[in-house]
Design a protein around this motif. Structure first.
Motif, short mmCIF file in Angstrom:
data_model
loop_
_atom_site.label_atom_id
_atom_site.label_comp_id
_atom_site.label_asym_id
_atom_site.label_seq_id
_atom_site.Cartn_x
_atom_site.Cartn_y
_atom_site.Cartn_z
N GLY A 11 0.82 -1.21 0.00
CA GLY A 11 0.00 0.00 0.00
C GLY A 11 0.84 1.25 0.00
N HIS A 12 0.26 2.31 0.41
CA HIS A 12 0.88 3.62 0.35
C HIS A 12 1.56 3.96 1.68
N THR A 13 2.40 4.96 1.64
CA THR A 13 3.11 5.38 2.84
C THR A 13 2.27 6.39 3.63
N THR A 14 2.59 6.54 4.88
CA THR A 14 2.00 7.59 5.71
C THR A 14 2.73 8.88 5.39
N PRO A 15 2.01 10.00 5.17
CA PRO A 15 2.72 11.26 4.90
C PRO A 15 3.72 11.55 6.00
N ARG A 16 4.91 12.02 5.60
CA ARG A 16 5.95 12.33 6.58
C ARG A 16 6.79 13.52 6.13
N HIS A 17 7.35 14.20 7.11
CA HIS A 17 8.18 15.36 6.85
C HIS A 17 9.51 14.91 6.24
N VAL A 18 9.92 15.58 5.17
CA VAL A 18 11.19 15.28 4.50
C VAL A 18 11.85 16.59 4.08
N TRP A 19 13.11 16.49 3.69
CA TRP A 19 13.81 17.60 3.04
C TRP A 19 13.80 17.32 1.54
N VAL A 20 13.51 18.35 0.75
CA VAL A 20 13.47 18.23 -0.71
C VAL A 20 14.54 19.17 -1.28
N ASN A 21 15.35 18.65 -2.19
CA ASN A 21 16.37 19.47 -2.85
C ASN A 21 16.37 19.11 -4.33
N VAL A 22 15.76 19.97 -5.14
CA VAL A 22 15.70 19.73 -6.59
C VAL A 22 16.67 20.63 -7.33
N THR A 23 17.52 21.38 -6.59
CA THR A 23 18.42 22.35 -7.22
C THR A 23 19.78 21.76 -7.56
N GLY A 24 20.18 20.68 -6.85
CA GLY A 24 21.52 20.13 -7.04
C GLY A 24 22.57 20.82 -6.17
N SER A 25 22.19 21.87 -5.46
CA SER A 25 23.10 22.58 -4.57
C SER A 25 22.78 22.21 -3.13
N ALA A 26 23.81 21.81 -2.38
CA ALA A 26 23.59 21.41 -0.99
C ALA A 26 23.07 22.56 -0.12
N ALA A 27 23.22 23.78 -0.58
CA ALA A 27 22.77 24.94 0.19
C ALA A 27 21.25 25.10 0.17
N TYR A 28 20.57 24.43 -0.72
CA TYR A 28 19.13 24.61 -0.87
C TYR A 28 18.39 23.31 -0.58
N ARG A 29 17.79 23.25 0.60
CA ARG A 29 16.88 22.16 0.91
C ARG A 29 15.63 22.80 1.48
N TYR A 30 14.51 22.24 1.13
CA TYR A 30 13.23 22.83 1.51
C TYR A 30 12.41 21.83 2.30
N ALA A 31 11.67 22.32 3.29
CA ALA A 31 10.78 21.46 4.07
C ALA A 31 9.67 20.97 3.16
N GLY A 32 9.38 19.68 3.28
CA GLY A 32 8.33 19.11 2.45
C GLY A 32 7.61 17.98 3.15
N VAL A 33 6.59 17.47 2.47
CA VAL A 33 5.83 16.32 2.95
C VAL A 33 5.84 15.27 1.85
N LEU A 34 6.32 14.08 2.20
CA LEU A 34 6.30 12.94 1.29
C LEU A 34 4.91 12.34 1.33
N ILE A 35 4.30 12.20 0.16
CA ILE A 35 2.93 11.70 0.07
C ILE A 35 2.88 10.26 -0.43
N ASP A 36 3.69 9.93 -1.43
CA ASP A 36 3.62 8.60 -2.03
C ASP A 36 4.88 8.31 -2.82
N TRP A 37 5.05 7.05 -3.20
CA TRP A 37 6.16 6.59 -4.03
C TRP A 37 5.62 5.91 -5.27
N ARG A 38 6.40 5.92 -6.35
CA ARG A 38 6.08 5.14 -7.54
C ARG A 38 7.37 4.82 -8.27
N VAL A 39 7.28 3.88 -9.19
CA VAL A 39 8.40 3.55 -10.07
C VAL A 39 8.05 4.10 -11.44
N ASP A 40 8.95 4.90 -12.03
CA ASP A 40 8.67 5.50 -13.34
C ASP A 40 8.87 4.46 -14.46
#
Length: 80
Positions: A11-40
């Motif tokens: 089944g699905h995961t329980t939403p949880r607090h995570v750090w998200v970094n889509v910039t590639g720079s270690a200086a930028y991480r943003y507070a986020g909530v993980l909602i679900d996983w999938r395989v592309d």
């Protein structure tokens, strides 16, 4: 995928607090909530997350989307 509640159920995961970094720079991480996983289509894991960038002197912007698993990290306050 297995549920993250220790039940062993599929089944699905329980939403949880995570750090998200889509910039590639270690200086930028943003507070986020993980909602679900999938395989592309290429067999790589992706996370559905909501995160906010900005704040302080910059206008805050909310984002939601599927991002590569490598862009998501657990926070220090997580207990499994």
């Amino acid at each position: 995928m297995r549920a993250g509640d220790g039940s062993g159920q599929r089944g699905h995961t329980t939403p949880r607090h995570v750090w998200v970094n889509v910039t590639g720079s270690a200086a930028y991480r943003y507070a986020g909530v993980l909602i679900d996983w999938r395989v592309d289509g290429r067999g790589s894991w992706e996370a559905l997350v909501v995160w906010v960038d900005g704040g302080g002197n910059l206008k805050a912007h909310a984002h939601m989307g599927w991002v590569a698993a490598a862009h998501v990290r657990p926070t220090d306050d997580q207990v499994d």
